[in-house]
Design a protein around this motif. Sequence first.
Motif, PDB file in Angstrom:
ATOM      1  N   ALA A   1      35.201  42.769  34.531  1.00  0.00           N
ATOM      2  CA  ALA A   1      34.491  43.984  34.920  1.00  0.00           C
ATOM      3  C   ALA A   1      33.131  43.684  35.514  1.00  0.00           C
ATOM      4  CB  ALA A   1      34.342  44.913  33.718  1.00  0.00           C
ATOM      5  N   SER A   2      32.479  42.626  35.041  1.00  0.00           N
ATOM      6  CA  SER A   2      31.131  42.318  35.529  1.00  0.00           C
ATOM      7  C   SER A   2      30.936  40.814  35.660  1.00  0.00           C
ATOM      8  CB  SER A   2      30.069  42.915  34.598  1.00  0.00           C
ATOM      9  OG  SER A   2      28.784  42.729  35.143  1.00  0.00           O
ATOM     10  N   PRO A   3      31.467  40.214  36.732  1.00  0.00           N
ATOM     11  CA  PRO A   3      31.261  38.778  36.924  1.00  0.00           C
ATOM     12  C   PRO A   3      29.792  38.398  37.096  1.00  0.00           C
ATOM     13  CG  PRO A   3      32.321  39.782  38.843  1.00  0.00           C
ATOM     14  CD  PRO A   3      32.343  40.791  37.755  1.00  0.00           C
ATOM     15  N   VAL A   4      28.985  39.316  37.604  1.00  0.00           N
ATOM     16  CA  VAL A   4      27.552  39.022  37.754  1.00  0.00           C
ATOM     17  C   VAL A   4      26.903  38.868  36.377  1.00  0.00           C
ATOM     18  CG1 VAL A   4      25.332  39.955  38.520  1.00  0.00           C
ATOM     19  CG2 VAL A   4      27.342  40.112  40.010  1.00  0.00           C
ATOM     20  N   ALA A   5      27.187  39.803  35.477  1.00  0.00           N
ATOM     21  CA  ALA A   5      26.644  39.709  34.122  1.00  0.00           C
ATOM     22  C   ALA A   5      27.159  38.452  33.426  1.00  0.00           C
ATOM     23  CB  ALA A   5      27.028  40.946  33.311  1.00  0.00           C
ATOM     24  N   THR A   6      28.414  38.123  33.661  1.00  0.00           N
ATOM     25  CA  THR A   6      28.996  36.932  33.036  1.00  0.00           C
ATOM     26  C   THR A   6      28.306  35.675  33.538  1.00  0.00           C
ATOM     27  OG1 THR A   6      31.128  38.067  32.882  1.00  0.00           O
ATOM     28  CG2 THR A   6      31.146  35.675  32.663  1.00  0.00           C
ATOM     29  N   ALA A   7      28.088  35.594  34.845  1.00  0.00           N
ATOM     30  CA  ALA A   7      27.402  34.426  35.406  1.00  0.00           C
ATOM     31  C   ALA A   7      25.983  34.316  34.871  1.00  0.00           C
ATOM     32  CB  ALA A   7      27.387  34.523  36.929  1.00  0.00           C
ATOM     33  N   ALA A   8      25.290  35.456  34.741  1.00  0.00           N
ATOM     34  CA  ALA A   8      23.927  35.442  34.210  1.00  0.00           C
ATOM     35  C   ALA A   8      23.915  34.983  32.759  1.00  0.00           C
ATOM     36  CB  ALA A   8      23.302  36.830  34.329  1.00  0.00           C
ATOM     37  N   LEU A   9      24.859  35.484  31.969  1.00  0.00           N
ATOM     38  CA  LEU A   9      24.909  35.116  30.554  1.00  0.00           C
ATOM     39  C   LEU A   9      25.175  33.630  30.389  1.00  0.00           C
ATOM     40  CD1 LEU A   9      24.937  35.890  27.562  1.00  0.00           C
ATOM     41  CD2 LEU A   9      27.380  36.381  27.798  1.00  0.00           C
ATOM     42  N   TYR A  10      26.122  33.101  31.132  1.00  0.00           N
ATOM     43  CA  TYR A  10      26.443  31.681  30.987  1.00  0.00           C
ATOM     44  C   TYR A  10      25.341  30.791  31.548  1.00  0.00           C
ATOM     45  CZ  TYR A  10      30.882  32.327  28.746  1.00  0.00           C
ATOM     46  OH  TYR A  10      31.846  32.631  27.811  1.00  0.00           O
ATOM     47  N   SER A  11      24.603  31.301  32.522  1.00  0.00           N
ATOM     48  CA  SER A  11      23.410  30.586  32.974  1.00  0.00           C
ATOM     49  C   SER A  11      22.402  30.471  31.841  1.00  0.00           C
ATOM     50  CB  SER A  11      22.782  31.306  34.171  1.00  0.00           C
ATOM     51  OG  SER A  11      21.558  30.692  34.535  1.00  0.00           O
ATOM     52  N   LEU A  12      22.212  31.557  31.094  1.00  0.00           N
ATOM     53  CA  LEU A  12      21.279  31.539  29.964  1.00  0.00           C
ATOM     54  C   LEU A  12      21.760  30.580  28.875  1.00  0.00           C
ATOM     55  CD1 LEU A  12      20.506  35.356  29.768  1.00  0.00           C
ATOM     56  CD2 LEU A  12      18.919  33.553  30.473  1.00  0.00           C
ATOM     57  N   PHE A  13      23.062  30.572  28.615  1.00  0.00           N
ATOM     58  CA  PHE A  13      23.602  29.633  27.631  1.00  0.00           C
ATOM     59  C   PHE A  13      23.280  28.196  28.030  1.00  0.00           C
ATOM     60  CE2 PHE A  13      27.045  32.749  26.139  1.00  0.00           C
ATOM     61  CZ  PHE A  13      26.444  32.933  24.910  1.00  0.00           C
TER      62      PHE A  13
ATOM     63  N   MET B   1      38.091  28.169  23.914  1.00  0.00           N
ATOM     64  CA  MET B   1      39.081  28.398  24.963  1.00  0.00           C
ATOM     65  C   MET B   1      38.606  29.478  25.927  1.00  0.00           C
ATOM     66  SD  MET B   1      43.043  29.669  24.506  1.00  0.00           S
ATOM     67  CE  MET B   1      42.511  31.167  23.648  1.00  0.00           C
ATOM     68  N   LEU B   2      38.081  30.564  25.375  1.00  0.00           N
ATOM     69  CA  LEU B   2      37.585  31.645  26.222  1.00  0.00           C
ATOM     70  C   LEU B   2      36.429  31.179  27.097  1.00  0.00           C
ATOM     71  CD1 LEU B   2      37.652  34.778  23.925  1.00  0.00           C
ATOM     72  CD2 LEU B   2      38.760  34.549  26.151  1.00  0.00           C
ATOM     73  N   ARG B   3      35.483  30.445  26.495  1.00  0.00           N
ATOM     74  CA  ARG B   3      34.349  29.956  27.290  1.00  0.00           C
ATOM     75  C   ARG B   3      34.835  29.094  28.441  1.00  0.00           C
ATOM     76  NH1 ARG B   3      31.994  28.672  22.137  1.00  0.00           N
ATOM     77  NH2 ARG B   3      30.513  30.276  21.496  1.00  0.00           N
ATOM     78  N   GLY B   4      35.767  28.196  28.145  1.00  0.00           N
ATOM     79  CA  GLY B   4      36.274  27.314  29.196  1.00  0.00           C
ATOM     80  C   GLY B   4      36.946  28.086  30.315  1.00  0.00           C
TER      81      GLY B   4
ATOM     82  N   ILE C   1      36.471  31.223  31.126  1.00  0.00           N
ATOM     83  CA  ILE C   1      35.488  32.039  31.842  1.00  0.00           C
ATOM     84  C   ILE C   1      34.660  31.174  32.786  1.00  0.00           C
ATOM     85  CG2 ILE C   1      33.381  33.409  31.553  1.00  0.00           C
ATOM     86  CD1 ILE C   1      34.693  34.548  28.986  1.00  0.00           C
ATOM     87  N   ILE C   2      34.218  30.020  32.318  1.00  0.00           N
ATOM     88  CA  ILE C   2      33.456  29.118  33.195  1.00  0.00           C
ATOM     89  C   ILE C   2      34.306  28.677  34.374  1.00  0.00           C
ATOM     90  CG2 ILE C   2      32.400  26.833  33.338  1.00  0.00           C
ATOM     91  CD1 ILE C   2      31.380  27.283  30.469  1.00  0.00           C
ATOM     92  N   GLN C   3      35.569  28.373  34.119  1.00  0.00           N
ATOM     93  CA  GLN C   3      36.477  27.975  35.199  1.00  0.00           C
ATOM     94  C   GLN C   3      36.593  29.080  36.235  1.00  0.00           C
ATOM     95  OE1 GLN C   3      40.246  25.924  34.207  1.00  0.00           O
ATOM     96  NE2 GLN C   3      41.252  27.582  35.292  1.00  0.00           N
ATOM     97  N   SER C   4      36.697  30.334  35.778  1.00  0.00           N
ATOM     98  CA  SER C   4      36.814  31.441  36.725  1.00  0.00           C
ATOM     99  C   SER C   4      35.532  31.597  37.547  1.00  0.00           C
ATOM    100  CB  SER C   4      37.132  32.742  35.988  1.00  0.00           C
ATOM    101  OG  SER C   4      36.006  33.237  35.279  1.00  0.00           O
ATOM    102  N   LEU C   5      34.383  31.334  36.926  1.00  0.00           N
ATOM    103  CA  LEU C   5      33.120  31.407  37.664  1.00  0.00           C
ATOM    104  C   LEU C   5      33.032  30.297  38.704  1.00  0.00           C
ATOM    105  CD1 LEU C   5      30.674  32.185  34.713  1.00  0.00           C
ATOM    106  CD2 LEU C   5      31.374  33.764  36.525  1.00  0.00           C
ATOM    107  N   LEU C   6      33.475  29.101  38.341  1.00  0.00           N
ATOM    108  CA  LEU C   6      33.441  27.978  39.281  1.00  0.00           C
ATOM    109  C   LEU C   6      34.370  28.220  40.468  1.00  0.00           C
ATOM    110  CD1 LEU C   6      33.416  24.968  36.784  1.00  0.00           C
ATOM    111  CD2 LEU C   6      31.537  25.714  38.251  1.00  0.00           C
TER     112      LEU C   6
END
Length: 201
Positions: free
Chosen positions: A85-97, A151-154, A156-161
Amino acid sequence: MLRAAMSTIAQKGAAGATLAEIGLAAGFSRGLPAERFGTKFALLNALMDFMEGWFAERLSHAIGEKVGIDAVRARLDAHVDSACASPVATAALYSLFVESLCAIPELQPRTRALSASFHDGFRLHLEQARRAGELREGVDCAKMANILAGMLRGLIIQSLLEGDATGLATNRAQIHAFIDAGLRKRVDGAGQHAPGRRKNS
Protein backbone atom coordinates in the motif's frame (compact mmCIF):
# COMPACT_ATOMS: atom_id res chain seq x y z
CA MET A 1 5.44 17.80 6.68
CA LEU A 2 5.91 14.24 7.93
CA ARG A 3 4.77 12.92 4.57
CA ALA A 4 7.34 15.13 2.87
CA ALA A 5 9.99 13.84 5.29
CA MET A 6 8.97 10.27 4.52
CA SER A 7 9.24 10.84 0.77
CA THR A 8 12.59 12.63 1.05
CA ILE A 9 14.06 9.92 3.27
CA ALA A 10 12.80 7.18 0.93
CA GLN A 11 14.74 8.86 -1.89
CA LYS A 12 17.88 10.11 -0.15
CA GLY A 13 18.09 8.28 3.16
CA ALA A 14 17.69 9.77 6.60
CA ALA A 15 21.30 10.90 6.93
CA GLY A 16 21.22 12.65 3.56
CA ALA A 17 17.94 14.48 4.12
CA THR A 18 18.04 17.98 5.59
CA LEU A 19 15.37 19.84 7.51
CA ALA A 20 15.51 22.65 4.96
CA GLU A 21 14.75 20.45 1.95
CA ILE A 22 11.99 18.67 3.86
CA GLY A 23 10.38 22.04 4.53
CA LEU A 24 10.58 22.99 0.86
CA ALA A 25 9.26 19.56 -0.23
CA ALA A 26 6.28 20.08 2.08
CA GLY A 27 5.56 23.41 0.41
CA PHE A 28 6.65 25.51 3.40
CA SER A 29 9.73 27.52 4.26
CA ARG A 30 13.19 26.04 4.74
CA GLY A 31 13.12 26.98 8.41
CA LEU A 32 9.69 25.65 9.39
CA PRO A 33 10.80 22.04 10.18
CA ALA A 34 13.44 23.32 12.60
CA GLU A 35 10.91 25.69 14.14
CA ARG A 36 8.34 22.92 14.56
CA PHE A 37 10.58 19.99 15.57
CA GLY A 38 13.79 21.62 16.78
CA THR A 39 16.19 18.95 15.50
CA LYS A 40 16.27 16.35 12.76
CA PHE A 41 16.39 13.63 15.41
CA ALA A 42 13.11 14.91 16.85
CA LEU A 43 11.57 14.96 13.38
CA LEU A 44 12.72 11.38 12.74
CA ASN A 45 11.15 10.26 16.00
CA ALA A 46 7.92 12.01 15.07
CA LEU A 47 8.03 10.31 11.69
CA MET A 48 8.46 6.91 13.32
CA ASP A 49 5.50 7.69 15.60
CA PHE A 50 3.45 8.51 12.52
CA MET A 51 4.45 5.36 10.61
CA GLU A 52 4.08 3.10 13.64
CA GLY A 53 0.59 4.45 14.33
CA TRP A 54 -0.42 3.98 10.69
CA PHE A 55 0.72 0.35 10.73
CA ALA A 56 -0.82 -0.37 14.15
CA GLU A 57 -4.22 0.73 12.85
CA ARG A 58 -3.96 -1.53 9.80
CA LEU A 59 -2.69 -4.39 11.95
CA SER A 60 -5.56 -4.09 14.41
CA HIS A 61 -8.07 -4.16 11.56
CA ALA A 62 -6.38 -7.20 9.96
CA ILE A 63 -6.21 -9.27 13.14
CA GLY A 64 -9.56 -8.33 14.65
CA GLU A 65 -10.63 -11.19 16.93
CA LYS A 66 -8.28 -13.75 15.37
CA VAL A 67 -5.92 -15.73 17.61
CA GLY A 68 -3.34 -18.45 17.18
CA ILE A 69 -2.36 -19.56 13.67
CA ASP A 70 -5.11 -17.44 12.09
CA ALA A 71 -3.63 -14.38 13.80
CA VAL A 72 -0.13 -15.31 12.57
CA ARG A 73 -1.46 -15.41 9.03
CA ALA A 74 -3.33 -12.12 9.48
CA ARG A 75 -0.23 -10.42 10.91
CA LEU A 76 1.85 -11.58 7.96
CA ASP A 77 -0.82 -10.27 5.60
CA ALA A 78 -0.81 -6.91 7.40
CA HIS A 79 2.95 -6.53 6.85
CA VAL A 80 2.68 -7.51 3.19
CA ASP A 81 -0.39 -5.36 2.52
CA SER A 82 1.17 -2.34 4.24
CA ALA A 83 4.36 -2.63 2.19
CA CYS A 84 2.28 -2.88 -0.99
CA ALA A 85 0.00 0.00 0.00
CA SER A 86 2.85 2.41 0.73
CA PRO A 87 6.22 1.50 -0.78
CA VAL A 88 7.46 5.02 -0.01
CA ALA A 89 6.75 4.60 3.71
CA THR A 90 8.32 1.14 3.59
CA ALA A 91 11.49 2.46 1.95
CA ALA A 92 11.70 5.27 4.52
CA LEU A 93 11.23 2.87 7.43
CA TYR A 94 13.88 0.45 6.22
CA SER A 95 16.23 3.35 5.60
CA LEU A 96 15.80 4.30 9.26
CA PHE A 97 16.44 0.71 10.33
CA VAL A 98 19.67 0.45 8.33
CA GLU A 99 20.97 3.93 9.08
CA SER A 100 20.41 3.49 12.82
CA LEU A 101 23.19 0.88 12.70
CA CYS A 102 25.89 3.40 11.78
CA ALA A 103 24.91 6.81 10.38
CA ILE A 104 22.33 7.70 13.06
CA PRO A 105 23.08 5.43 16.05
CA GLU A 106 20.92 7.51 18.40
CA LEU A 107 17.92 5.97 16.62
CA GLN A 108 18.89 2.45 17.67
CA PRO A 109 16.76 2.27 20.84
CA ARG A 110 13.71 3.21 18.78
CA THR A 111 14.40 0.94 15.80
CA ARG A 112 15.25 -1.98 18.09
CA ALA A 113 12.04 -1.51 20.04
CA LEU A 114 9.99 -1.42 16.82
CA SER A 115 11.75 -4.51 15.50
CA ALA A 116 11.13 -6.29 18.81
CA SER A 117 7.44 -5.43 18.60
CA PHE A 118 7.23 -7.24 15.24
CA HIS A 119 8.87 -10.31 16.77
CA ASP A 120 6.79 -10.18 19.96
CA GLY A 121 3.53 -10.00 18.02
CA PHE A 122 4.30 -13.24 16.20
CA ARG A 123 5.50 -14.90 19.40
CA LEU A 124 2.24 -13.98 21.19
CA HIS A 125 0.14 -15.56 18.44
CA LEU A 126 2.32 -18.67 18.34
CA GLU A 127 1.96 -19.09 22.09
CA GLN A 128 -1.80 -18.77 21.68
CA ALA A 129 -1.64 -21.48 19.02
CA ARG A 130 0.30 -23.72 21.38
CA ARG A 131 -2.23 -23.30 24.18
CA ALA A 132 -5.05 -24.04 21.73
CA GLY A 133 -3.35 -27.23 20.52
CA GLU A 134 -2.84 -25.87 16.99
CA LEU A 135 0.95 -25.93 16.96
CA ARG A 136 3.13 -28.84 15.95
CA GLU A 137 5.33 -30.42 18.57
CA GLY A 138 8.86 -29.05 18.83
CA VAL A 139 8.14 -25.54 17.56
CA ASP A 140 10.05 -22.93 19.58
CA CYS A 141 7.73 -19.91 19.60
CA ALA A 142 10.44 -17.30 20.13
CA LYS A 143 12.76 -18.73 17.46
CA MET A 144 9.94 -19.19 14.97
CA ALA A 145 8.81 -15.59 15.59
CA ASN A 146 12.34 -14.49 14.69
CA ILE A 147 12.23 -16.57 11.52
CA LEU A 148 8.88 -15.16 10.44
CA ALA A 149 9.92 -11.55 11.11
CA GLY A 150 13.26 -12.12 9.35
CA MET A 151 11.57 -13.74 6.37
CA LEU A 152 9.27 -10.75 6.00
CA ARG A 153 12.14 -8.27 6.26
CA GLY A 154 14.08 -10.13 3.60
CA LEU A 155 11.14 -10.29 1.21
CA ILE A 156 10.31 -6.62 1.76
CA ILE A 157 13.90 -5.50 1.21
CA GLN A 158 14.07 -7.66 -1.92
CA SER A 159 10.92 -6.02 -3.26
CA LEU A 160 12.42 -2.57 -2.61
CA LEU A 161 15.64 -3.51 -4.39
CA GLU A 162 13.65 -4.78 -7.35
CA GLY A 163 11.58 -1.59 -7.39
CA ASP A 164 8.33 -3.52 -7.33
CA ALA A 165 6.74 -3.51 -3.89
CA THR A 166 3.46 -4.84 -5.26
CA GLY A 167 5.29 -7.97 -6.41
CA LEU A 168 5.60 -8.85 -2.73
CA ALA A 169 1.95 -9.88 -2.74
CA THR A 170 2.70 -12.72 -5.17
CA ASN A 171 4.52 -14.51 -2.34
CA ARG A 172 1.44 -14.51 -0.09
CA ALA A 173 0.21 -18.01 -0.99
CA GLN A 174 3.65 -19.52 -0.48
CA ILE A 175 4.05 -17.78 2.88
CA HIS A 176 0.71 -19.17 4.04
CA ALA A 177 1.66 -22.63 2.76
CA PHE A 178 4.90 -22.42 4.75
CA ILE A 179 2.95 -21.62 7.91
CA ASP A 180 0.45 -24.42 7.41
CA ALA A 181 3.09 -27.02 6.53
CA GLY A 182 5.61 -26.01 9.15
CA LEU A 183 3.53 -24.91 12.10
CA ARG A 184 0.01 -26.30 12.10
CA LYS A 185 -0.57 -29.60 13.90
CA ARG A 186 -2.25 -32.20 11.68
CA VAL A 187 -5.28 -34.25 12.61
CA ASP A 188 -6.59 -37.43 11.06
CA GLY A 189 -10.11 -37.98 9.78
CA ALA A 190 -11.32 -38.92 13.26
CA GLY A 191 -9.98 -35.71 14.74
CA GLN A 192 -6.87 -37.33 16.23
CA HIS A 193 -3.48 -35.71 15.75
CA ALA A 194 -1.50 -37.42 13.01
CA PRO A 195 1.72 -36.11 11.43
CA GLY A 196 1.61 -35.51 7.72
CA ARG A 197 -2.13 -35.03 7.31
CA ARG A 198 -3.95 -31.75 6.95
CA LYS A 199 -6.41 -30.50 9.52
CA ASN A 200 -10.02 -30.90 8.48
CA SER A 201 -11.83 -27.59 8.04
